[in-house]
Scaffold this motif. Structure first.
Motif, PDB file in Angstrom:
ATOM      1  N   ASP A  98     119.605 143.312  99.964  1.00 52.84           N
ATOM      2  CA  ASP A  98     120.696 143.954 100.702  1.00 52.84           C
ATOM      3  C   ASP A  98     120.705 145.464 100.495  1.00 52.84           C
ATOM      4  O   ASP A  98     121.766 146.098 100.411  1.00 52.84           O
ATOM      5  CB  ASP A  98     122.054 143.361 100.283  1.00 52.84           C
ATOM      6  N   GLY A  99     119.490 146.039 100.353  1.00 49.48           N
ATOM      7  CA  GLY A  99     119.399 147.483 100.211  1.00 49.48           C
ATOM      8  C   GLY A  99     119.832 148.018  98.868  1.00 49.48           C
ATOM      9  O   GLY A  99     120.064 149.227  98.731  1.00 49.48           O
ATOM     10  N   MET A 100     119.938 147.156  97.852  1.00 48.89           N
ATOM     11  CA  MET A 100     120.388 147.586  96.528  1.00 48.89           C
ATOM     12  C   MET A 100     119.454 147.047  95.442  1.00 48.89           C
ATOM     13  O   MET A 100     118.849 145.977  95.579  1.00 48.89           O
ATOM     14  CB  MET A 100     121.807 147.090  96.250  1.00 48.89           C
ATOM     15  N   LEU A 101     119.366 147.814  94.367  1.00 52.02           N
ATOM     16  CA  LEU A 101     118.733 147.366  93.119  1.00 52.02           C
ATOM     17  C   LEU A 101     119.836 147.215  92.079  1.00 52.02           C
ATOM     18  O   LEU A 101     120.652 148.122  91.891  1.00 52.02           O
ATOM     19  CB  LEU A 101     117.724 148.400  92.610  1.00 52.02           C
ATOM     20  N   ARG A 102     119.835 146.093  91.360  1.00 51.75           N
ATOM     21  CA  ARG A 102     120.819 145.879  90.286  1.00 51.75           C
ATOM     22  C   ARG A 102     120.081 145.306  89.087  1.00 51.75           C
ATOM     23  O   ARG A 102     119.240 144.417  89.224  1.00 51.75           O
ATOM     24  CB  ARG A 102     121.924 144.920  90.739  1.00 51.75           C
ATOM     25  N   TRP A 103     120.405 145.816  87.903  1.00 55.16           N
ATOM     26  CA  TRP A 103     119.761 145.293  86.698  1.00 55.16           C
ATOM     27  C   TRP A 103     120.690 145.412  85.497  1.00 55.16           C
ATOM     28  O   TRP A 103     121.596 146.246  85.461  1.00 55.16           O
ATOM     29  CB  TRP A 103     118.448 146.028  86.424  1.00 55.16           C
ATOM     30  N   ARG A 104     120.442 144.545  84.531  1.00 54.51           N
ATOM     31  CA  ARG A 104     121.083 144.649  83.217  1.00 54.51           C
ATOM     32  C   ARG A 104     120.059 144.173  82.193  1.00 54.51           C
ATOM     33  O   ARG A 104     119.258 143.276  82.439  1.00 54.51           O
ATOM     34  CB  ARG A 104     122.365 143.811  83.137  1.00 54.51           C
ATOM     35  N   SER A 105     120.086 144.799  81.032  1.00 54.49           N
ATOM     36  CA  SER A 105     119.177 144.431  79.951  1.00 54.49           C
ATOM     37  C   SER A 105     119.834 144.810  78.643  1.00 54.49           C
ATOM     38  O   SER A 105     120.941 145.359  78.625  1.00 54.49           O
ATOM     39  CB  SER A 105     117.839 145.158  80.107  1.00 54.49           C
ATOM     40  N   GLN A 106     119.153 144.545  77.545  1.00 53.55           N
ATOM     41  CA  GLN A 106     119.671 145.007  76.261  1.00 53.55           C
ATOM     42  C   GLN A 106     119.860 146.516  76.267  1.00 53.55           C
ATOM     43  O   GLN A 106     120.780 147.041  75.653  1.00 53.55           O
ATOM     44  CB  GLN A 106     118.685 144.648  75.138  1.00 53.55           C
ATOM     45  N   ALA A 107     118.951 147.226  76.976  1.00 51.25           N
ATOM     46  CA  ALA A 107     118.944 148.680  76.901  1.00 51.25           C
ATOM     47  C   ALA A 107     119.949 149.343  77.831  1.00 51.25           C
ATOM     48  O   ALA A 107     120.554 150.352  77.477  1.00 51.25           O
ATOM     49  CB  ALA A 107     117.538 149.205  77.215  1.00 51.25           C
ATOM     50  N   ASP A 108     120.101 148.782  79.050  1.00 50.25           N
ATOM     51  CA  ASP A 108     120.866 149.503  80.047  1.00 50.25           C
ATOM     52  C   ASP A 108     121.250 148.570  81.186  1.00 50.25           C
ATOM     53  O   ASP A 108     120.831 147.415  81.243  1.00 50.25           O
ATOM     54  CB  ASP A 108     120.054 150.687  80.598  1.00 50.25           C
ATOM     55  N   SER A 109     122.037 149.104  82.092  1.00 48.77           N
ATOM     56  CA  SER A 109     122.389 148.389  83.313  1.00 48.77           C
ATOM     57  C   SER A 109     122.673 149.427  84.380  1.00 48.77           C
ATOM     58  O   SER A 109     122.955 150.591  84.082  1.00 48.77           O
ATOM     59  CB  SER A 109     123.604 147.486  83.103  1.00 48.77           C
ATOM     60  N   GLY A 110     122.563 148.995  85.642  1.00 51.19           N
ATOM     61  CA  GLY A 110     122.840 149.940  86.701  1.00 51.19           C
ATOM     62  C   GLY A 110     122.572 149.346  88.063  1.00 51.19           C
ATOM     63  O   GLY A 110     122.114 148.203  88.192  1.00 51.19           O
ATOM     64  N   GLU A 111     122.879 150.124  89.077  1.00 52.28           N
ATOM     65  CA  GLU A 111     122.568 149.743  90.451  1.00 52.28           C
ATOM     66  C   GLU A 111     122.301 150.998  91.257  1.00 52.28           C
ATOM     67  O   GLU A 111     122.850 152.066  90.980  1.00 52.28           O
ATOM     68  CB  GLU A 111     123.685 148.919  91.077  1.00 52.28           C
ATOM     69  N   LEU A 112     121.392 150.841  92.225  1.00 55.82           N
ATOM     70  CA  LEU A 112     120.980 151.973  93.050  1.00 55.82           C
ATOM     71  C   LEU A 112     120.740 151.506  94.475  1.00 55.82           C
ATOM     72  O   LEU A 112     120.279 150.377  94.690  1.00 55.82           O
ATOM     73  CB  LEU A 112     119.673 152.580  92.518  1.00 55.82           C
ATOM     74  N   PRO A 113     121.007 152.352  95.449  1.00 48.62           N
ATOM     75  CA  PRO A 113     120.603 152.010  96.819  1.00 48.62           C
ATOM     76  C   PRO A 113     119.079 152.041  96.912  1.00 48.62           C
ATOM     77  O   PRO A 113     118.422 152.902  96.327  1.00 48.62           O
ATOM     78  CB  PRO A 113     121.245 153.114  97.664  1.00 48.62           C
ATOM     79  N   ALA A 114     118.512 151.100  97.619  1.00 44.58           N
ATOM     80  CA  ALA A 114     117.060 151.002  97.720  1.00 44.58           C
ATOM     81  C   ALA A 114     116.676 150.508  99.100  1.00 44.58           C
ATOM     82  O   ALA A 114     116.591 149.302  99.337  1.00 44.58           O
ATOM     83  CB  ALA A 114     116.518 150.065  96.642  1.00 44.58           C
ATOM     84  N   PRO A 115     116.408 151.406 100.024  1.00 42.45           N
ATOM     85  CA  PRO A 115     115.995 150.975 101.354  1.00 42.45           C
ATOM     86  C   PRO A 115     114.612 150.341 101.371  1.00 42.45           C
ATOM     87  O   PRO A 115     114.251 149.652 102.317  1.00 42.45           O
ATOM     88  CB  PRO A 115     116.007 152.279 102.162  1.00 42.45           C
ATOM     89  N   ALA A 116     113.808 150.576 100.306  1.00 38.85           N
ATOM     90  CA  ALA A 116     112.483 149.968 100.205  1.00 38.85           C
ATOM     91  C   ALA A 116     112.350 149.325  98.829  1.00 38.85           C
ATOM     92  O   ALA A 116     113.056 149.689  97.885  1.00 38.85           O
ATOM     93  CB  ALA A 116     111.400 151.022 100.406  1.00 38.85           C
ATOM     94  N   PRO A 117     111.430 148.363  98.673  1.00 40.04           N
ATOM     95  CA  PRO A 117     111.249 147.719  97.363  1.00 40.04           C
ATOM     96  C   PRO A 117     110.826 148.720  96.295  1.00 40.04           C
ATOM     97  O   PRO A 117     110.170 149.725  96.578  1.00 40.04           O
ATOM     98  CB  PRO A 117     110.128 146.701  97.638  1.00 40.04           C
ATOM     99  N   SER A 118     111.216 148.439  95.066  1.00 37.62           N
ATOM    100  CA  SER A 118     110.837 149.263  93.924  1.00 37.62           C
ATOM    101  C   SER A 118     110.366 148.351  92.794  1.00 37.62           C
ATOM    102  O   SER A 118     110.899 147.251  92.617  1.00 37.62           O
ATOM    103  CB  SER A 118     112.018 150.114  93.460  1.00 37.62           C
ATOM    104  N   LEU A 119     109.381 148.803  92.049  1.00 37.43           N
ATOM    105  CA  LEU A 119     108.851 148.018  90.937  1.00 37.43           C
ATOM    106  C   LEU A 119     109.759 148.169  89.729  1.00 37.43           C
ATOM    107  O   LEU A 119     109.944 149.278  89.212  1.00 37.43           O
ATOM    108  CB  LEU A 119     107.432 148.462  90.600  1.00 37.43           C
ATOM    109  N   TYR A 120     110.304 147.053  89.265  1.00 40.77           N
ATOM    110  CA  TYR A 120     111.171 147.053  88.079  1.00 40.77           C
ATOM    111  C   TYR A 120     110.310 146.829  86.843  1.00 40.77           C
ATOM    112  O   TYR A 120     109.449 145.934  86.813  1.00 40.77           O
ATOM    113  CB  TYR A 120     112.207 145.948  88.193  1.00 40.77           C
ATOM    114  N   ILE A 121     110.558 147.620  85.797  1.00 41.55           N
ATOM    115  CA  ILE A 121     109.880 147.471  84.514  1.00 41.55           C
ATOM    116  C   ILE A 121     110.845 146.779  83.564  1.00 41.55           C
ATOM    117  O   ILE A 121     111.888 147.327  83.206  1.00 41.55           O
ATOM    118  CB  ILE A 121     109.455 148.842  83.949  1.00 41.55           C
TER     119      ILE A 121
END
Length: 699
Positions: A98-121
């Motif tokens: 839906d045009g968004m990146l969302r993540w959470r981990s031990q280190a951090d969390s966040g969300e960003l608009p993403a009109p194209a796919p992005s490689l998550y590490i």
């Protein structure tokens, strides 16, 4: 942080994303020639499930991953659940849609608009992730991508070859931008992982376990080529005297700074020290204006485990000597030779030999003994090769400690190490220990109950009990008195305990505050994690109170006359700075901490006639900082130049080459004035980062 915002269209046939055919991949995890875990990868179409389980030396990550991949090979969903190295809970999730990146981990969390796919590490991934990243990067422009949540990952094809008994066609790849050192992954022609071999631990396809030694040799060869090239690039030698003027010298004998002085280095030795102002530089000399800064003797890490990669990190931090407390013995002997010959960069290495007993918790480093006879033969092996001490480890049988110590002493070696399971520090000292490694190994003698097994992660988690420890109790006073009478030293590694006890998910730990934002993104995220399970505010406060009690113990030992040996059990050099800062937090003065990290360490090793202070005739091991570290110990972080045996390194050059943002500007070196120089050129040629230092100038 840069994000990938443009569409990337490329095939990912290796993923089987267009097929519902199931594929099962099985890998063994090998450490020091022994199987210590597994990696299972089950893929059906675009869905991948990973089971990663390692049990090595009583610790290791154990988690399960679930991924849903897009046609481009990038994860659209990635979940990781389980525990990390020391048992901290892992609950990581990345989702893209839906045009968004969302993540959470031990280190951090966040969300960003993403009109194209992005490689998550991923933060708590398995070795298989390197194959995933490599396959995505293979089709990317210039094989390099900005990644989420930050940084840039680059892939380099190193070489293609036939591998294993069936001559499987494979390609070796190097990935940079993840951590402080590159990762290496081997893929077959279909892009499936054959092996991951980034460090001392190998992950290899089942059936190819026997190739682990070959993979280790590949790693050594590839990293050897890289590190040797960096040594050629970064080490600056001189064929004329180098005069470092307008500096104050830290004098560890007294803990004070000298008056402004000029220090001349010729070859590998300090040739002269004279007060400022002095006569102008003689013709043919190089000159460095220290601008009123402080020259400090090279630092010593009294607890290292050296690798090819640690050498530059240590030199960049002003650490010119280390004591290696256990390693792959053949590797360490070769590394010491290469450093001594100037082929590889690194500090001077004092070798201690690791000796372990066989158990289900055994560490796979050094020598492993099944019987007392084997243990004694191992002691003799170390003695014949000039090792300074034997380092006893957790699983050595309690009945073997005294005879092992006796044999070591007979051969002129000292004895240090962990306190083996079911042995107390008092018993170890009476049996012949001259030193104890790690402050928790000492304190556990006051915290564990009879029968509790310190080979497990209890050797960490039981430290929480120190919150209620009475440092005036009889057991504490008895051990300290015994250490004083026997002259037993303590290799503290307080920074290692701080990392383990005070790291919290999503926070920069106190141990890394001084440097972490200069580091690559993968390392930054790694430091923002827990190593123990903090499941309530009460547990959090207990560990914090326990660590303060640890610092109180450091001060108690120092005031009681026990020799403290600053060690880190790490390899970045930055932790040496933090270890000395912790000594100051414990109540020592900055000058006392610096003395322990320089001259006092060399006195303990019996090398103070040539190392440990800045004096005429001693080896030129030193570094320059702009501030006064006797007033602010943090000043040692901002290093402008380092010398080891007269060879000069600019930390700014080192750090840039390693993907680290520099901490200080380098010095400017004024090149020699030849007698025939004209008046216009009489000031000599100046250069920064070694520029202008051609072969005629001894570079």
């Amino acid at each position: 942080m840069r994000r990938l915002l443009t569409p990337i269209l490329f095939a990912a046939a290796w993923l089987g994303a267009t097929s519902a055919m199931a594929e099962v991949q099985r890998f063994a995890v090998i450490s020091s020639g022994e199987n210590v875990g597994h990696l299972f990868v089950d893929q059906v179409g675009d869905t991948v499930d990973v089971d990663y389980h390692v049990d090595n030396n009583g610790r290791g990550p154990k988690h399960k991953e679930h991924l849903v991949l897009g046609a481009d090979g990038m994860p659209r969903l990635w979940t990781i659940e389980g525990v990390s190295l020391f048992g901290a809970r892992v609950d990581e999730r990345f989702e893209q849609g839906d045009g968004m990146l969302r993540w959470r981990s031990q280190a951090d969390s966040g969300e960003l608009p993403a009109p194209a796919p992005s490689l998550y590490i991923a933060n708590d991934d398995s070795p298989w992730s390197l194959a995933l990243y490599a396959n995505v990067l293979k089709a990317a422009p210039e094989q390099s991508l900005d990644v989420t949540p930050g940084g840039r990952l680059t892939l380099t094809a190193v070489r293609s070859q036939a591998f294993g008994p069936d001559a499987l066609p494979v390609t070796l790849y190097r990935l940079t931008g993840l951590e402080l050192q590159p990762g290496y992954v081997m893929l077959d022609d279909a892009g499936r992982m054959v092996a991951e071999f980034s460090g001392s631990q190998i992950t290899v396809r089942e059936g190819l376990e026997a190739t682990a030694p070959e993979l280790m040799r590949m790693t050594a060869a590839l990293e050897g080529e890289r590190i040797h090239a960096l040594q050629t690039q970064l080490a600056h030698s001189f064929d004329a005297p180098v005069r470092i003027r307008n500096v104050r010298i830290f004098q560890p004998e007294t803990g004070v700074l000298s008056a402004l002085s000029s220090v001349t280095v010729f070859g590998d030795r300090i040739a002269a020290i004279v007060p400022e102002p002095d006569t102008p530089t003689a013709g043919g000399d190089y000159e460095i204006d220290g601008q009123g800064g402080t020259l400090v003797p090279g630092l010593h890490d009294m607890h290292s485990h050296s690798t090819l990669q640690t050498g530059l990190f240590y030199l960049g931090a002003g650490v010119t000597s280390v004591r290696d407390m256990g390693n792959a013995n053949g590797f360490l002997l070769n590394l010491t030779r290469d450093i001594d010959q100037g082929v590889a960069p690194g500090p001077r290495i004092v070798r201690d030999g690791m000796l372990e007993g066989r158990s289900s918790y055994s560490v796979r480093t050094g020598l492993l003994a099944d019987t007392l006879g084997e243990a004694l033969e191992d002691v003799r092996w170390y003695g014949q090769r000039g090792y300074r001490q034997i380092k006893i480890y957790n699983s050595l049988h309690p009945d073997w400690v005294a005879p092992v110590a006796l044999e070591a002493h007979r051969l002129g070696m000292g004895v240090t190490g962990h306190v083996p399971a079911f042995v107390t520090p008092d018993q170890a000292i009476e049996a012949g220990y001259g030193e104890i490694a790690h402050i928790n190994q000492l304190m556990l003698g006051w915290l564990l109950q009879p029968g509790e097994d310190s080979r497990t992660t209890l050797r960490l988690t039981a430290m929480a009990r120190a919150a209620d420890l009475d440092l005036d109790s009889l057991p504490v006073r008895r051990t300290l008195a015994l250490m004083r009478v026997k002259g037993v030293a303590l290799d503290t590694t307080a920074v290692a305990l701080e990392v383990l006890m005070l790291s919290r998910a999503g926070e920069v730990p106190p141990s890394a505050v001084g440097y972490v934002d200069h580091m690559p993104i993968g390392y930054q995220r790694y430091r923002r994690r827990s190593f123990v399970d903090i499941d309530s505010p009460a547990v959090d406060q207990t560990y914090k109170a326990a660590f303060q009690k640890l610092l109180d113990t450091v001060k108690l030992l120092h005031d009681g006359g026990v020799q403290l040996l600053p060690g880190t059990d790490a390899g970045t050099g930055f932790t040496v700075h933090r270890e000395l800062e912790l000594y100051v937090k414990a109540g020592l003065t900055p000058a006392e901490a610096l003395s322990l990290g320089t001259l006092r360490a060399e006195q303990y090793l019996g090398r103070d006639q040539s190392l440990g202070s800045i004096a005429r005739g001693k080896l030129a091991d030193l570094f320059l900082v702009p501030g006064d570290p006797t007033q602010d110990i943090n000043a040692i972080r901002h290093i402008r130049m380092v010398m080891k045996g007269g060879v000069l390194y600019f930390p700014s050059e080192i750090h840039q080459a390693l993907g680290i943002r520099p901490f200080a500007d380098p010095v400017v070196i004024q090149s020699p004035k030849a007698p025939e120089d004209t008046a216009a050129g009489a000031a000599g040629e100046s250069f920064l980062f070694g520029e202008g230092m051609d072969d005629d100038h001894g570079h």
